[in-house]
Design an enzyme around this catalytic site. Structure first.
Site, PDB file in Angstrom:
ATOM      1  N   ARG A 190      -0.827   5.137  -5.158  1.00 42.12           N
ATOM      2  CA  ARG A 190      -1.408   4.845  -6.478  1.00 42.12           C
ATOM      3  C   ARG A 190      -2.741   4.117  -6.400  1.00 42.12           C
ATOM      4  NH1 ARG A 190       3.008   0.476  -8.709  1.00 42.12           N
ATOM      5  NH2 ARG A 190       2.660  -1.212  -7.251  1.00 42.12           N
ATOM      6  N   ARG A 204       4.044   4.504  -5.548  1.00 43.28           N
ATOM      7  CA  ARG A 204       3.455   3.787  -4.405  1.00 43.28           C
ATOM      8  C   ARG A 204       3.957   4.310  -3.054  1.00 43.28           C
ATOM      9  NH1 ARG A 204       2.717  -2.064  -2.898  1.00 43.28           N
ATOM     10  NH2 ARG A 204       3.989  -2.507  -1.088  1.00 43.28           N
ATOM     11  N   ASN A 242       3.896   1.112   4.299  1.00 41.50           N
ATOM     12  CA  ASN A 242       3.290  -0.051   4.949  1.00 41.50           C
ATOM     13  C   ASN A 242       4.307  -1.165   5.206  1.00 41.50           C
ATOM     14  OD1 ASN A 242       0.923  -1.025   6.176  1.00 41.50           O
ATOM     15  ND2 ASN A 242       0.590  -2.462   4.475  1.00 41.50           N
ATOM     16  N   ARG A 243       5.572  -0.815   5.190  1.00 42.87           N
ATOM     17  CA  ARG A 243       6.632  -1.712   5.663  1.00 42.87           C
ATOM     18  C   ARG A 243       7.471  -0.998   6.721  1.00 42.87           C
ATOM     19  NH1 ARG A 243       3.815  -4.156   2.805  1.00 42.87           N
ATOM     20  NH2 ARG A 243       4.279  -5.734   1.222  1.00 42.87           N
ATOM     21  N   HIS A 272      -6.578  -0.763   1.407  1.00 42.22           N
ATOM     22  CA  HIS A 272      -5.689  -0.843   0.233  1.00 42.22           C
ATOM     23  C   HIS A 272      -6.489  -1.334  -0.970  1.00 42.22           C
ATOM     24  CE1 HIS A 272      -1.653  -0.765   2.342  1.00 42.22           C
ATOM     25  NE2 HIS A 272      -2.490  -0.864   3.353  1.00 42.22           N
ATOM     26  N   GLU A 316      -8.228  -5.173   0.991  1.00 44.50           N
ATOM     27  CA  GLU A 316      -7.710  -4.976  -0.363  1.00 44.50           C
ATOM     28  C   GLU A 316      -8.949  -4.895  -1.244  1.00 44.50           C
ATOM     29  OE1 GLU A 316      -4.627  -4.619  -1.441  1.00 44.50           O
ATOM     30  OE2 GLU A 316      -3.391  -5.336   0.215  1.00 44.50           O
TER      31      GLU A 316
END
Lengths: 93, 310
Positions: B72, B128, B145-146, B197, B271
């Site tokens: 997203r 996401r 991303n985990r 990100h 970010e």
């Protein structure tokens, strides 16, 4: 398509660790279907959360009851998405 | 469709098809500099493409950049498209870019989560995760991303398949993650790994899963400081910088922690911009300014990587 009419994004400010913890508790209330865009971290850091229309009232009551200050960052998510779509369509046409 | 990458509109958001079409055009226009690699396929069978920018040589030291692992975050894929064009424009013109590409290759994965990205265009703009099946019949997808093998499953990720930070059933369970892991390991000479990100204007380095400082923290901190200074020089956009865990929160299983543990010293995550009003829905009018300023930060990291071989 998923509809986001009436969804709001709130920017919450937690003044101290206790308030951060309160927001973390809010995060655990799965039935509210909250979408944390920026999660609770440390006092002073903004916390952004998308709140579905059905949960807006409950969340605001929770925040006010615990003295958490907030502002409406996005009043209606779907309005922004519609604008985004229109812009993409205009580009294509 | 744009007839070339010169007429492509960089100031609007694009679908997966349009981005993949852009990549093909860029390769066709710059065959001596750009090639397209397919490093895998998604859970739903879409190709996963990486652009390789290279002026020659074999297994040169390289820089990895990925955008859009969280589908997203549209500003990231849009910036990735802009970066790709910028590299082709600046090679041979800008001394810094030319020098970097004369010594290193750049790999750019513009759409790291193609299933999720397509889903944001068709079904749910705010999706996401990946689109893989999970143990829950009601919930789909894993936070890619985990899902990396770096403190996998520790605090800072969720074990609930319905959570937006669900870490998945095991490290690398997501084919989109495994594809990068395979690629980076097989390459063996990646020297910088940068994940992009949005939002909240941060430049972060390892670690996220532990409060233990990275052995290279002093250098990484200095590089980050230089990068955010360069970034801010264009429009004054202010970034915070530091380790993931100190700057935002504990996050386990992240890409740059994995990369750093693989020996890739220059591991950073950006970010990108938000004015504090739009979050993931950054207006398209901000794509180009965001990409422009981010490029300056990226250049700083890439130049440092080039001038500090290890």
């Amino acid at each position: 398509s998923e509809n986001f009419v009436g969804h709001q994004v709130l920017r919450i400010t937690a003044a101290d660790a206790a308030q951060v913890q309160k927001v973390a508790e809010l995060q655990d209330l799965e039935h509210l279907k909250l979408d944390f865009w920026r999660g609770p971290t440390q006092p002073g850091s903004p916390i952004d959360v998308r709140v579905p229309f059905a949960s807006v009232q409950a969340v605001k009551i929770f925040l006010e009851a615990h003295g958490l200050s907030y502002e409406v960052m996005i009043k209606d998510v779907q309005e922004l998405l519609d604008e985004e779509q229109e812009q993409m369509l205009a580009f294509r046409s | 469709r744009a007839s070339s990458t010169d007429t492509f509109n960089y100031a609007t958001y694009h679908t997966l098809e349009e981005i993949y079409d852009f990549m093909d055009k860029l390769v066709a226009e710059h065959p001596q500099l750009v090639s397209k690699l397919q490093i895998g396929s998604t859970y739903e069978g879409l190709p996963i493409h990486v652009l390789k920018f290279s002026t020659g040589g074999s297994q040169r030291p390289a820089i990895w950049i990925d955008t859009g692992i969280h589908s997203r975050e549209w500003i990231t894929q849009a910036s990735g498209v802009w970066f790709a064009k910028k590299i082709t424009e600046d090679y041979g013109q800008d001394p810094t870019v030319t020098s970097i590409l004369d010594n290193l290759d750049i790999f750019l994965e513009i759409v790291t989560n193609p299933d999720g990205f397509a889903f944001t265009h068709s079904q749910n703009r705010l999706w996401r995760k990946t689109r893989s099946a999970t143990s829950s019949p009601l919930c789909v997808g894993v936070d890619a991303n985990r899902n990396w093998d770096a403190g996998f499953g520790k605090a800072g990720a969720s074990s609930s398949p319905c959570s937006d930070t669900y870490h998945g059933k095991s490290a690398n369970s997501e084919v989109e993650v495994q594809a990068i892991v395979n690629f980076v390991k097989n390459h063996g000479n990646i020297k910088a790994f940068i994940s992009i990100h949005s939002y909240s204007q941060l430049l972060l380095y390892p670690y996220g899963y532990t409060s233990q400082p990275a052995p290279d923290q002093t250098e990484l901190h200095q590089v980050a400081k230089s990068a955010v200074t360069a970034l801010a020089s264009l429009y004054g956009t202010e970034y915070q910088y530091g380790s993931i865990i100190d700057t935002i929160y504990q996050a386990s299983g992240s890409s740059i922690d994995w990369a750093y543990n693989q020996g890739i010293k220059y591991a950073f995550t950006f970010e990108l911009r938000d004015t504090g009003r739009y979050g993931f829905l950054l207006p398209a009018s901000q794509i180009i300014p965001t990409a422009q300023e981010t490029w300056l930060g990226l250049l700083t990291i890439m130049e440092h990587t080039q001038t500090h071989p290890y």
